[in-house]
Design a protein around this motif. Structure first.
Motif, mmCIF file in Angstrom:
data_model
loop_
_atom_site.group_PDB
_atom_site.id
_atom_site.type_symbol
_atom_site.label_atom_id
_atom_site.label_comp_id
_atom_site.label_asym_id
_atom_site.label_seq_id
_atom_site.Cartn_x
_atom_site.Cartn_y
_atom_site.Cartn_z
ATOM 1 N N VAL A 81 -48.097 -88.919 119.078
ATOM 2 C CA VAL A 81 -48.857 -90.176 119.148
ATOM 3 C C VAL A 81 -50.107 -90.109 118.280
ATOM 4 N N ASN A 82 -50.477 -88.910 117.891
ATOM 5 C CA ASN A 82 -51.494 -88.710 116.862
ATOM 6 C C ASN A 82 -52.781 -89.490 117.117
ATOM 7 N N GLY A 83 -53.226 -89.465 118.350
ATOM 8 C CA GLY A 83 -54.517 -90.070 118.657
ATOM 9 C C GLY A 83 -54.473 -91.566 118.914
ATOM 10 N N VAL A 84 -53.338 -92.210 118.700
ATOM 11 C CA VAL A 84 -53.264 -93.664 118.885
ATOM 12 C C VAL A 84 -53.369 -94.034 120.372
ATOM 13 N N SER A 85 -52.750 -93.222 121.225
ATOM 14 C CA SER A 85 -52.828 -93.437 122.672
ATOM 15 C C SER A 85 -53.324 -92.157 123.326
ATOM 16 N N PRO A 86 -54.052 -92.287 124.432
ATOM 17 C CA PRO A 86 -54.438 -91.067 125.148
ATOM 18 C C PRO A 86 -53.242 -90.491 125.925
ATOM 19 N N VAL A 87 -53.221 -89.161 126.053
ATOM 20 C CA VAL A 87 -52.113 -88.496 126.750
ATOM 21 C C VAL A 87 -52.698 -87.641 127.876
ATOM 22 N N TYR A 88 -52.225 -87.884 129.091
ATOM 23 C CA TYR A 88 -52.712 -87.150 130.259
ATOM 24 C C TYR A 88 -51.620 -86.224 130.783
ATOM 25 N N LEU A 89 -52.019 -85.357 131.725
ATOM 26 C CA LEU A 89 -51.085 -84.351 132.250
ATOM 27 C C LEU A 89 -51.005 -84.410 133.769
ATOM 28 N N SER A 90 -49.775 -84.393 134.287
ATOM 29 C CA SER A 90 -49.565 -84.210 135.722
ATOM 30 C C SER A 90 -48.624 -83.036 135.863
ATOM 31 N N ASN A 91 -49.060 -81.943 136.482
ATOM 32 C CA ASN A 91 -48.194 -80.765 136.513
ATOM 33 C C ASN A 91 -48.369 -79.961 137.784
ATOM 34 N N LEU B 146 -47.481 -75.718 139.120
ATOM 35 C CA LEU B 146 -47.237 -74.397 138.554
ATOM 36 C C LEU B 146 -46.681 -73.437 139.603
ATOM 37 N N GLY B 147 -46.285 -72.264 139.133
ATOM 38 C CA GLY B 147 -45.938 -71.180 140.053
ATOM 39 C C GLY B 147 -44.640 -71.373 140.796
ATOM 40 N N GLY B 148 -43.781 -72.273 140.321
ATOM 41 C CA GLY B 148 -42.531 -72.529 141.034
ATOM 42 C C GLY B 148 -42.629 -73.705 141.977
ATOM 43 N N MET B 149 -43.819 -74.336 142.036
ATOM 44 C CA MET B 149 -43.970 -75.564 142.814
ATOM 45 C C MET B 149 -43.427 -76.720 141.975
ATOM 46 N N VAL B 150 -42.772 -77.643 142.644
ATOM 47 C CA VAL B 150 -42.195 -78.781 141.933
ATOM 48 C C VAL B 150 -43.075 -80.002 142.207
ATOM 49 N N PRO B 151 -43.448 -80.744 141.151
ATOM 50 C CA PRO B 151 -44.287 -81.919 141.400
ATOM 51 C C PRO B 151 -43.551 -82.919 142.289
ATOM 52 N N THR B 152 -44.285 -83.618 143.125
ATOM 53 C CA THR B 152 -43.657 -84.655 143.940
ATOM 54 C C THR B 152 -43.893 -85.993 143.251
ATOM 55 N N PRO B 153 -43.019 -86.976 143.513
ATOM 56 C CA PRO B 153 -43.221 -88.312 142.948
ATOM 57 C C PRO B 153 -44.601 -88.851 143.334
ATOM 58 N N GLU B 154 -45.066 -88.501 144.532
ATOM 59 C CA GLU B 154 -46.381 -88.978 144.987
ATOM 60 C C GLU B 154 -47.505 -88.402 144.117
ATOM 61 N N ASP B 155 -47.388 -87.114 143.755
ATOM 62 C CA ASP B 155 -48.373 -86.494 142.845
ATOM 63 C C ASP B 155 -48.496 -87.320 141.569
ATOM 64 N N VAL B 156 -47.327 -87.622 140.996
ATOM 65 C CA VAL B 156 -47.301 -88.300 139.703
ATOM 66 C C VAL B 156 -47.803 -89.739 139.862
ATOM 67 N N LEU B 157 -47.439 -90.358 140.977
ATOM 68 C CA LEU B 157 -47.882 -91.731 141.230
ATOM 69 C C LEU B 157 -49.405 -91.800 141.324
ATOM 70 N N THR B 158 -49.975 -90.853 142.055
ATOM 71 C CA THR B 158 -51.434 -90.832 142.220
ATOM 72 C C THR B 158 -52.122 -90.754 140.859
ATOM 73 N N LYS B 159 -51.604 -89.856 140.029
ATOM 74 C CA LYS B 159 -52.197 -89.691 138.699
ATOM 75 C C LYS B 159 -52.012 -90.985 137.876
ATOM 76 N N THR B 160 -50.847 -91.592 138.022
ATOM 77 C CA THR B 160 -50.585 -92.832 137.277
ATOM 78 C C THR B 160 -51.577 -93.924 137.678
ATOM 79 N N ARG B 161 -51.779 -94.048 138.987
ATOM 80 C CA ARG B 161 -52.764 -95.045 139.463
ATOM 81 C C ARG B 161 -54.135 -94.756 138.882
ATOM 82 N N ASP B 162 -54.523 -93.484 138.925
ATOM 83 C CA ASP B 162 -55.839 -93.113 138.394
ATOM 84 C C ASP B 162 -55.972 -93.532 136.932
ATOM 85 N N ILE B 163 -54.886 -93.348 136.185
ATOM 86 C CA ILE B 163 -54.922 -93.683 134.763
ATOM 87 C C ILE B 163 -55.069 -95.202 134.586
#
Ligand SMILES: Cc1ncc(C[n+]2csc(CCOP(=O)(O)OP(=O)(O)O)c2C)c(N)n1
Lengths: 176, 353, 250
Positions: free
Chosen positions: B318-328, B330-347
């Motif tokens: 995207v070369n700076g045209v749009s901002p890119v955020y991270l939801s992750n 680690l350690g063998g934990m799997v992200p939950t849809p709720e984790d990702v949703l929360t981050k999406t709302r924040d964005i």
């Protein structure tokens, strides 16, 4: 659509129970997935699996907030009873779980699965008793599909066990 | 053929055998153990060779030998074992040998654990071994794709004379889903005139990666890079859903993409305009398409089971045209849809910068 | 009151994760008793390998390092060369030592590296759930030899003591078993001797301990002990394969 957790200790047929639900769902052309806990914890310890049944493509196959949980021993009750989502279903094996759910926002059904299985002459079908309770309570899959799944999963030489398994299923359906 | 219920590890094994696999060399490691077990059970009865090597170092070198001899060959492992294979992979890429390497990724670094993760992304797509080379890296998102991309992997490997990696994870390997195999599938028979099959009525063939004269070595490297450019033009694959009007596009591959899909559905129920972009080839990365999707006002959220690896490729695209955020996680934990949703709302609500 | 059973000082209180009937626990105990009886706990640095005994660093009450799969002898070499006064031991399974780590063990032995190696041979890969090991017996069915190990496909099981005995480097090579209490006692003596060799700077010492894996062999613990006595002991003869101190006559 259902997000299901099935839990107990190794040897209780937890993973097979999950596979039966998954297989039956597949026979009914639903989208299905099954994911087991894996690793050293399996050996002798507790094990569980996530089963998702849906009408469309399944997202996360890992169930975190179950709409239904089937628990076969006390440690699994302690771990998953609090996790069942509001309005969800908890089916538990009261032969081995000497507790009651305190929650009033879920439906809890106690089934003396081991006693019933013993009455039927085989401790191994306790899981099928619980499956009976599950299909009756959820209407998610038909008993005929379970029979078809048994036919597909069991090797020919074990097909003589199908009537016993179906009997266990019937007994479980009576508990609601 | 009717649908059957299979583990991802088994599905990819069956697909490989149907694709005309002639040899499998492996070494036990969790969570890919169903692959060698399936191969040991079935491959010898269906015209192939199964051998448990004494280590992953040996296994990948056995693959080098068999690939050089012109047959379809494969190995599989999980993260620590894949690290051991890196030397061999570099040699295979340099000698331009076709083969399929499966990585059912577990959490690391080091011995790590055996739970699902995506921490081997850089290793898979940026090199891993020494020198300037690339594998083609395919990222299945379900059990059916574990099978289908393995079939495709063998075809791409032969077409480009290049190693192909199937990058899965513990969930994709261990989970069961319905899978269907094509009826009477005939393995494509690719001519391999370069292979060491015995110099009968021809000049000897040499499988080699030694390039000791700089002037020549540079020319050979340029030819290799030209091949990579063509692969970039022809083989990029991805899937997108709801990206047209999206304010936030979730980007993820494999298991993360599935979690992102669940999150997208939750977000849409809340009326948020969220889309999903799933790279299927991680190398070559679908950078062109991501570049087209980037625009001011639109945001990207990379969903990973790693410390922020794929996000770098999204940012480059995207070369700076749009901002890119991270939801992750680690350690063998799997992200939950709720984790990702929360981050999406924040964005969406501008609570992150 | 007389204490008849006590936890060796060289062991921690951490509950072991081993399956019921596994002999790893007994062998840990023998190693710890050897360390205690020589009074070397504070000098000892152990190297855990990758296999069922991967958590050995939690069970031994001494300094421990955890090595990558098969590389324990190399890690131990690294330690011993910079800390010659330390008592360094590795604890390795058959997959770890005789398969992926064959190069490391052979070269440590050939160098006569002054370390103690405890080699647990259970004829299978335990940790990864029962694949064929380099020491699996002919005919033995495992997850990756589903029709039984054959010479044509997989060749012969590896006899590590005999193999290393072809080298000049080793000072002590011995094979013991854990199938009954008499043999467990002998195993303890051999392990102690292997540490004494290191104390006396004699060089490389390895004890191969025949062991069970009832879960992955698919047997009850009792049957596993019987199977070991009847099948493993005949193929892997017990005894001392090298003892440089015997030559010296002490
Ligand atoms: C490089 C690498 N390859 C594979 C593995 C997976 N692995 C863990 S334990 C093990 C086998 C151990 O078997 P063995 O040494 O016989 O010990 P046991 O478990 O039987 O005690 C393997 C292959 C790993 N950790 N690292």
């Amino acid at each position: 659509m259902a997000d299901i957790i099935i839990a107990g200790f190794g040897g209780q047929g937890v993973l097979v129970l999950g596979q039966m639900i998954t297989y039956s769902g597949m026979i009914e052309d639903k989208a299905v997935s099954w994911f087991p806990s894996y690793g050293p914890e399996q050996r002798g310890g507790t094990c569980n699996c996530s089963v998702v049944i849906a009408d469309e493509e399944i997202g996360s196959p890992l169930v975190t907030v179950p709409t239904a949980a089937i628990v076969m021993n006390a440690p699994s009750f302690d771990r998953f009873e609090p996790k069942v989502g509001k309005g969800g279903l908890l089916i538990y094996n009261s032969s081995l779980i000497n507790k009651k759910s305190e929650r009033d926002d879920i439906r809890a059904i106690a089934v003396p699965a081991n006693e019933i299985a013993d009455e039927l002459g085989s401790a191994r079908v306790a899981n099928m008793v619980l499956l009976g309770t599950f299909i009756e309570a959820t209407n998610l899959i038909k008993p005929e599909s379970v029979e078809k799944a048994l036919r597909a999963v069991l090797s020919e030489r074990h097909h003589n066990l199908i009537p016993l398994n179906m009997q266990a299923l019937e007994r479980g359906r009576a508990y609601q | 053929m009717a649908k059957t219920l299979m583990k991802g590890n088994e599905a990819l094994s069956e697909a490989a055998i149907r694709a005309g696999l002639k040899a499998f060399y492996g070494y036990p490691i969790t969570p890919q153990n169903e692959v060698p077990a399936y191969m040991a059970e079935h491959l010898p009865l269906r015209g192939g060779v199964y051998l448990q090597a004494e280590s992953e170092v040996s296994a990948i070198n056995m693959v080098y030998g068999a690939a050089g001899a012109g047959v379809r060959v494969m190995t599989s492992s999980s993260s620590p074992g894949i690290s051991l294979k890196q030397e061999g992979i570099s040699y295979i890429a340099a000698a331009q040998l076709p083969c399929v390497i499966v990585n059912v990724v577990r959490n690391g670094p080091g011995l790590g654990g055996i739970q699902p993760a995506q921490g081997d992304y850089f290793q898979a797509v940026k090199g891993g071994g020494h020198g300037d080379y690339h594998m083609i890296v395919l990222a299945p998102g379900n059990v059916q794709e574990m099978a289908d991309l393995t079939t495709l992997g063998f075809d791409l490997a032969d077409k480009w004379r290049n190693p192909v990696m199937i990058l899965g994870d513990g969930i994709l390997g261990q989970m069961m889903e319905p899978v269907e195999f094509a009826e009477n599938q005939e393995p494509v028979n690719v001519e391999k005139p370069w292979a060491t099959t015995g110099a009968v009525d021809r000049e000897p063939n040499i499988v080699n990666s030694l390039d000791i004269i700089p002037e020549k070595a540079e020319k050979n490297m340029q030819a290799l890079l030209a091949k990579y450019e063509k692969i970039k033009e022809e083989e990029v694959r991805w899937q997108e859903d709801g990206t047209e009007d999206a304010d936030v596009i979730l980007v993820g591959y494999g298991t993360s993409a599935r979690v992102a899909r669940s999150a997208m559905e939750l977000a849409r129920k809340e009326g948020l305009k969220v889309g999903l972009f799933r790279p299927i080839t991680l190398w070559p990365f679908p950078e062109q398409r991501l570049r087209e999707l980037a625009k001011p006002g639109r945001k990207f959220l990379a969903v990973e089971m790693s410390a922020g690896q794929m996000i770098e490729d999204v940012r480059l695209a995207v070369n700076g045209v749009s901002p890119v955020y991270l939801s992750n996680r680690l350690g063998g934990m799997v992200p939950t849809p709720e984790d990702v949703l929360t981050k999406t709302r924040d964005i969406v609500q501008g609570r992150v910068n | 009151m007389k204490t008849v059973f006590q936890k060796p000082e060289a062991m921690t209180d951490v509950p072991m994760h081993y399956c019921p009937g596994c002999t790893h626990g007994i062998i840990h105990r023998l190693v710890a008793e050897a360390i205690d009886s020589l009074g070397i706990r504070e000098q000892t640095i152990g190297v855990a390998s990758v296999g069922c005994s991967v958590f050995a660093y939690d069970y031994f009450n001494c300094d421990m390092q955890q090595a990558a799969h098969g590389r324990a002898p190399a890690v131990a070499t690294g330690i011993k060369r910079v800390r010659p006064e330390a008592m360094v031991f590795t604890y390795q399974g058959d997959g770890d030592l005789a398969s992926i780590g064959m190069a490391e063990i052979v070269h440590a032995a050939a160098r006569g590296e002054n370390i103690t190696v405890v080699f647990v041979n259970n004829a299978i890969y335990g940790m990864t759930s029962g694949q064929m090991a380099p020491t699996s017996l002919l005919g033995q069915k495992t997850a990756t030899s589903p029709r039984g190990r054959t010479v044509e496909e997989m060749g012969y099981p590896i006899k590590m003591c005999e193999l290393l005995a072809t080298l000049d480097g080793p000072a002590y090579l011995s094979r013991v078993s854990t199938h009954d209490s008499r043999h467990v006692l002998q195993a303890g003596k051999a392990i102690k001797k292997a540490f004494e060799m290191q104390q006396q700077k004699k060089g490389f010492a390895m004890v191969e301990v025949l062991s069970t894996c009832s879960v992955n062999w698919g047997m009850t613990p009792a049957n596993a002990l019987k199977w070991m006595a009847e099948n493993m002991v005949p193929y892997y003869p017990l005894g001392v394969y090298r003892d440089v101190t015997a030559k010296e006559g002490n």
